[in-house]
Write a protein that holds these residues in place. Structure first.
Motif, mmCIF file in Angstrom:
data_model
loop_
_atom_site.group_PDB
_atom_site.id
_atom_site.type_symbol
_atom_site.label_atom_id
_atom_site.label_comp_id
_atom_site.label_asym_id
_atom_site.label_seq_id
_atom_site.Cartn_x
_atom_site.Cartn_y
_atom_site.Cartn_z
ATOM 1 N N VAL A 101 -33.435 74.701 60.986
ATOM 2 C CA VAL A 101 -33.485 74.165 62.342
ATOM 3 C C VAL A 101 -34.810 73.431 62.542
ATOM 4 N N GLY A 102 -34.868 72.578 63.580
ATOM 5 C CA GLY A 102 -36.023 71.713 63.772
ATOM 6 C C GLY A 102 -37.334 72.462 63.936
ATOM 7 N N TRP A 103 -37.343 73.506 64.767
ATOM 8 C CA TRP A 103 -38.600 74.208 64.992
ATOM 9 C C TRP A 103 -39.079 74.920 63.741
ATOM 10 N N ALA A 104 -38.135 75.368 62.886
ATOM 11 C CA ALA A 104 -38.536 76.031 61.639
ATOM 12 C C ALA A 104 -39.208 75.038 60.699
ATOM 13 N N ILE A 105 -38.755 73.777 60.702
ATOM 14 C CA ILE A 105 -39.381 72.749 59.865
ATOM 15 C C ILE A 105 -40.816 72.507 60.325
ATOM 16 N N ALA A 106 -41.022 72.395 61.653
ATOM 17 C CA ALA A 106 -42.366 72.154 62.186
ATOM 18 C C ALA A 106 -43.300 73.318 61.870
ATOM 19 N N VAL A 107 -42.807 74.534 62.065
ATOM 20 C CA VAL A 107 -43.632 75.714 61.768
ATOM 21 C C VAL A 107 -43.912 75.798 60.267
ATOM 22 N N GLY A 108 -42.909 75.474 59.450
ATOM 23 C CA GLY A 108 -43.105 75.504 58.002
ATOM 24 C C GLY A 108 -44.142 74.502 57.533
ATOM 25 N N LEU A 109 -44.124 73.283 58.099
ATOM 26 C CA LEU A 109 -45.129 72.277 57.738
ATOM 27 C C LEU A 109 -46.525 72.760 58.109
ATOM 28 N N ALA A 110 -46.661 73.360 59.309
ATOM 29 C CA ALA A 110 -47.964 73.903 59.694
ATOM 30 C C ALA A 110 -48.384 75.025 58.753
ATOM 31 N N GLY A 111 -47.413 75.826 58.321
ATOM 32 C CA GLY A 111 -47.736 76.911 57.400
ATOM 33 C C GLY A 111 -48.206 76.417 56.046
ATOM 34 N N THR A 112 -47.588 75.355 55.554
ATOM 35 C CA THR A 112 -48.024 74.825 54.257
ATOM 36 C C THR A 112 -49.441 74.272 54.345
ATOM 37 N N LEU A 113 -49.779 73.625 55.451
ATOM 38 C CA LEU A 113 -51.152 73.138 55.633
ATOM 39 C C LEU A 113 -52.141 74.294 55.664
ATOM 40 N N TRP A 114 -51.761 75.368 56.328
ATOM 41 C CA TRP A 114 -52.646 76.527 56.400
ATOM 42 C C TRP A 114 -52.846 77.151 55.021
ATOM 43 N N MET A 115 -51.784 77.210 54.224
ATOM 44 C CA MET A 115 -51.901 77.772 52.867
ATOM 45 C C MET A 115 -52.811 76.941 51.981
ATOM 46 N N MET A 116 -52.818 75.610 52.192
ATOM 47 C CA MET A 116 -53.617 74.729 51.347
ATOM 48 C C MET A 116 -55.028 74.517 51.868
ATOM 49 N N SER A 117 -55.387 75.235 52.928
ATOM 50 C CA SER A 117 -56.722 75.075 53.491
ATOM 51 C C SER A 117 -57.790 75.518 52.485
ATOM 52 N N PRO A 118 -59.033 75.038 52.666
ATOM 53 C CA PRO A 118 -60.105 75.416 51.729
ATOM 54 C C PRO A 118 -60.392 76.910 51.773
ATOM 55 N N ARG A 119 -61.010 77.374 50.716
ATOM 56 C CA ARG A 119 -61.455 78.763 50.704
ATOM 57 C C ARG A 119 -62.414 79.003 51.856
ATOM 58 N N GLY A 120 -62.306 80.172 52.420
ATOM 59 C CA GLY A 120 -63.116 80.488 53.585
ATOM 60 C C GLY A 120 -62.324 80.469 54.861
ATOM 61 N N VAL A 121 -61.212 79.734 54.868
ATOM 62 C CA VAL A 121 -60.331 79.771 56.035
ATOM 63 C C VAL A 121 -59.643 81.135 56.049
ATOM 64 N N PRO A 122 -59.735 81.854 57.137
ATOM 65 C CA PRO A 122 -59.215 83.233 57.135
ATOM 66 C C PRO A 122 -57.690 83.292 57.095
ATOM 67 N N ALA A 123 -57.203 84.330 56.437
ATOM 68 C CA ALA A 123 -55.773 84.679 56.456
ATOM 69 C C ALA A 123 -54.877 83.510 56.065
ATOM 70 N N ARG A 124 -55.207 82.886 54.933
ATOM 71 C CA ARG A 124 -54.345 81.783 54.490
ATOM 72 C C ARG A 124 -52.940 82.260 54.156
ATOM 73 N N TRP A 125 -52.800 83.534 53.872
ATOM 74 C CA TRP A 125 -51.492 84.079 53.532
ATOM 75 C C TRP A 125 -50.519 84.000 54.715
#
Length: 784
Positions: free
Chosen positions: A476-500
């Motif tokens: 669904v549309g909102w899941a795609i938007a949340v998923g894209l935000a999640g992938t960006l958070w996972m790829m954040s630099p070290r030091g960004v808290p709770a990348r998991w």
């Protein structure tokens, strides 16, 4: 500036979501851009911030109205409805690479003159030219890019099938500037004329055709000749369907077109060669630094290779990025990677605002943006091998939501396959193929083919692994938007808290399922398959397909192009049953593809004993009157044929399986292609034919839907599954009027697209036209 460019692209994308083109009367707002920009230079912070916000909004509006202006111009180039299906004599130039098929050659034609008095034809049309059959073999017309021809054609407006989660053929034609499709009229005079006009585009297409001929002749009989042709000049249709399946399952299909990787590699070779030669001359170096000369050579090399690619979006993106870097080098300034990417984005959208409707646009820019986000401007510089692994991981993670949204599948072995396929194809096969295509001998081409063959051994092995591809429902549309935000958070630099937590944000992509029917409810989709029939019926926990539509060609049919993608998108992982009503290609043409695409519990049909389909199915039997079953409170009854009919009826249409679906809230009748004789037999047996909705028998042919049958059904709605401007004239006007006389609402798949029927216990029966749900300005308006 980067924000403004992104908003400009979003504005162009928003225009492509509109049901109607907006009037241009508010475009004067764009005159405020200059004063808004001037205000951003004032010393007052409050004024600057307000001006930046205004400029951002105006950038969005600019993209919207720029795309609207070009759309108004393109849609004005239209084929009048009165000239559809009529002979029109034209003179035109073959403007694209001719594509030979089993029985025809297809190409784009730029119309120079219309010889038929009073006729009006769009500037560019797509034409099929059918060959003559000699001794059972089609002899195809000989036509080449850049040639001028006098032809008599029959045309129709752009029209494709319209289904949920299906390919938008009309949008694809609009992007290419094709405003009518048709065929060369058989038996009419044709003449090749002198080529009076030599546009650069025609010359490029002629060169591409010569290269394709050179490669296919030089590698005649070799299994991967089509792959080599695709890598050299972007002719992806030269690759057989079986090989495409391997590339798709392993996730390396992006390499089989001229991708950004290939353009970058070729540009790099051009840069290195020019740099090495230029610096050998002190005179040239004193006039112009070797680095600047090499930058021009690299950009020029990328431009020429992109032309050979047919100017596909991924190649365009790379070309514009290379040009921006070259300009920055000449100017003696440093351009950040994000600025380079945004500049390429701006040029692509300005030149082709419809590019935002293509999957290649999102995947190409998304992949590069992910790499820049995960790799560029990091404090530590890892080992090159670790950097390569990080890049692969970034692309895999970042594109996951997009791949699931666009295709509902992702290759699980893609990182492994790309790890060796990218360097082998980009650094070895492509340079050898390019060199071999211009050499007078075939040895280098054969060497490129040998390397590709070795690579294919590994790819075939990976493709054969079980569960190599993850397939699922359309998120669904909102899941795609949340998923894209999640992938960006996972790829954040070290030091960004709770990348998991980014991984948790991706879970809705997989676990938020499409709403299924409740027990006692029934959902039926009469899919738009052109001139044919394909019906999907779903209850709370079961799914059935009744007929699978026609075959479109040797490797394409409604099963693999329409039915299977629809089933996957709505969350159907397996079929409980498949009914092939009778032995007719417009009903059974896609059956084999569906049987291969997903597990099927049983197959019921009236097919002959030695037909291959029942032999392939695990459980196959003949349909006959009296068979019935119940799924989740919905009853299914086979009303025809009786067992004796297999011995007495000669016409295969009259042997068609007739199915009635009975839910607490309403009933649906599907009489396949049964004709007058079978309808009278059903009436004589006293079959309960009353239904709320009927899928008209035999597509509305005058040989079916007799007055007595129509009166017995008493349907509140009738669905005609027919092809646009089909040669049979279906549905027959007498049949349409017969249903209108009893008060039936008329639905037609050629006009309405897929017809979606929702039967609920509380709300009764509701029908929806897909073209009314998916309104776009380039689509024909749905009927009333």
């Amino acid at each position: 500036m980067r924000l403004y460019i992104v908003l400009f692209a979003i504005g162009a994308w928003l225009l492509q979501r509109e049901a109607e083109l907006p009037p241009m009367q508010y475009a004067w707002l764009l005159l405020l851009i200059a004063p808004a920009y001037a205000l951003t230079r004032l010393p007052s912070r409050r004024i600057r911030n307000a001006a930046v916000c205004a400029l951002a909004m105006l950038s969005l509006v600019a993209g919207f109205y720029w795309a609207a202006a070009l759309a108004h111009i393109r849609l004005a180039d239209v084929l009048p409805a009165v000239w559809e299906g009529r002979d029109i004599e034209v003179i035109g130039v073959v403007a694209s690479l001719p594509q030979p098929y089993e029985r025809s050659v297809r190409f784009d034609l730029d119309v120079e003159r219309v010889l038929t008095p009073g006729a009006r034809v769009p500037e560019r049309i797509a034409v099929s030219w059918w060959g003559r059959s000699r001794d059972g073999v089609a002899e195809l017309p000989r036509v080449s890019a850049g040639e001028r021809w006098r032809l008599t054609v029959r045309l129709k407006r752009p029209h494709g099938t319209a289904n949920p989660h299906g390919f938008d053929f009309e949008a694809w034609l609009l992007e290419r500037g094709v405003r009518a499709t048709g065929y060369v009229r058989p038996g009419t005079a044709t003449e090749r004329l002198a080529a009076l006009v030599h546009r650069p585009g025609y010359w490029v297409e002629a060169v591409r055709e010569r290269l394709r001929t050179r490669i296919l002749l030089g590698l005649s009989g070799e299994p991967y000749a089509g792959v080599i042709a695709a890598l050299v000049m972007g002719d992806q249709r030269a690759i057989p369907a079986a090989q495409w399946q391997t590339f798709t399952r392993t996730g390396v299909n992006h390499l089989m077109s001229i991708s950004g990787l290939h353009v970058t590699m070729v540009a790099g070779l051009g840069y290195a060669l020019a740099y090495a030669l230029w610096r050998r001359s002190s005179r040239l170096t004193l006039r112009l630094p070797a680095a600047k000369a090499a930058a021009v050579a690299g950009a020029l090399t990328a431009f020429l290779y992109t032309l050979l690619a047919g100017f596909a979006v991924p190649a365009q993106r790379t070309l514009y990025m290379i040009c921006v870097v070259a300009v920055a080098l000449w100017a003696g300034t440093a351009a950040s990677a994000s600025v380079v990417l945004c500049a390429a984005l701006f040029v692509v959208v300005v030149l082709d605002p419809w590019a935002v409707t293509s999957a290649g646009f999102w995947l190409s820019f998304g992949a590069v943006a992910a790499i820049l986000f995960a790799v560029v401007n990091r404090v530590s510089q890892p080992h090159w091998l670790a950097l390569w692994g990080r890049t692969q991981a970034a692309v895999t993670i970042a594109l996951l939501p997009l791949l699931l949204a666009l295709f509902q599948q992702v290759s699980l072995i893609s990182p492994v396959a790309n790890a060796f396929a990218i360097p082998v194809v980009s650094l070895v096969v492509v340079p050898l193929a390019l060199a071999g295509s211009v050499m007078p001998f075939d040895a280098v081409l054969y060497l490129a083919h040998f390397v590709m063959a070795v690579c294919m051994i590994l790819l075939d092995w990976l493709s054969a692994l079980p569960n190599a591809v993850w397939q699922q429902h359309a998120p669904v549309g909102w899941a795609i938007a949340v998923g894209l935000a999640g992938t960006l958070w996972m790829m954040s630099p070290r030091g960004v808290p709770a990348r998991w937590l980014g991984a948790l944000a991706c879970l809705p992509l997989f676990f938020v399922l499409p709403a299924a029917p409740r027990p006692g409810d029934l959902r039926v989709a009469v899919l738009d398959v052109g001139q044919g029939l394909a019906v999907v019926a779903r209850t709370a926990n079961h799914a059935l397909v009744f007929d699978i539509g026609p075959a479109f060609g040797p490797a394409a049919d409604s099963g693999n192009r329409i039915v299977a993608p629809y089933l996957r998108a709505v969350g159907v992982r397996s079929l409980d049953g498949l009914i092939v009503s009778h032995d007719d290609g417009d009903h059974s043409g896609g059956a084999l593809s569906v049987l291969q695409a997903l597990p099927v519990g049983w197959l019921a049909s009236s097919l002959p004993d030695m037909d291959p389909l029942p032999l392939i199915a695990d459980d196959a039997f003949r349909c006959s009157a009296g068979q019935s079953w119940e799924w989740d409170g919905v009853r299914f009854e086979v009303l025809h044929p009786v067992r004796e009919s297999y011995d007495t009826l000669a016409r295969k249409n009259d042997l068609g399986c007739v199915l009635k679906l009975i839910a607490p809230g309403g009933t649906v009748l599907i009489p396949a292609d049964v004709e007058r004789r079978s309808e009278e037999a059903l009436l004589a047996r006293g079959a309960d034919l009353a239904a709320d909705v009927i899928v008209a028998g035999h597509h509305g042919s005058k040989t079916s839907s007799t007055a007595g049958f129509v009166s017995a059904v008493r349907a509140g709605a009738v669905v005609f599954s027919v092809g646009y401007r089909n040669r049979f004239g279906h549905p027959h006007q007498d049949v349409v009027e017969r249903y209108r006389d009893i008060g039936s609402t008329i639905y037609r798949t050629d006009r309405d697209g897929a017809v979606l029927i929702d039967v609920t216990k509380e709300g009764g029966v509701r029908l929806e036209r897909y073209r009314a749900l998916y309104r776009r300005y380039w689509l024909d308006a749905p009927g009333n």
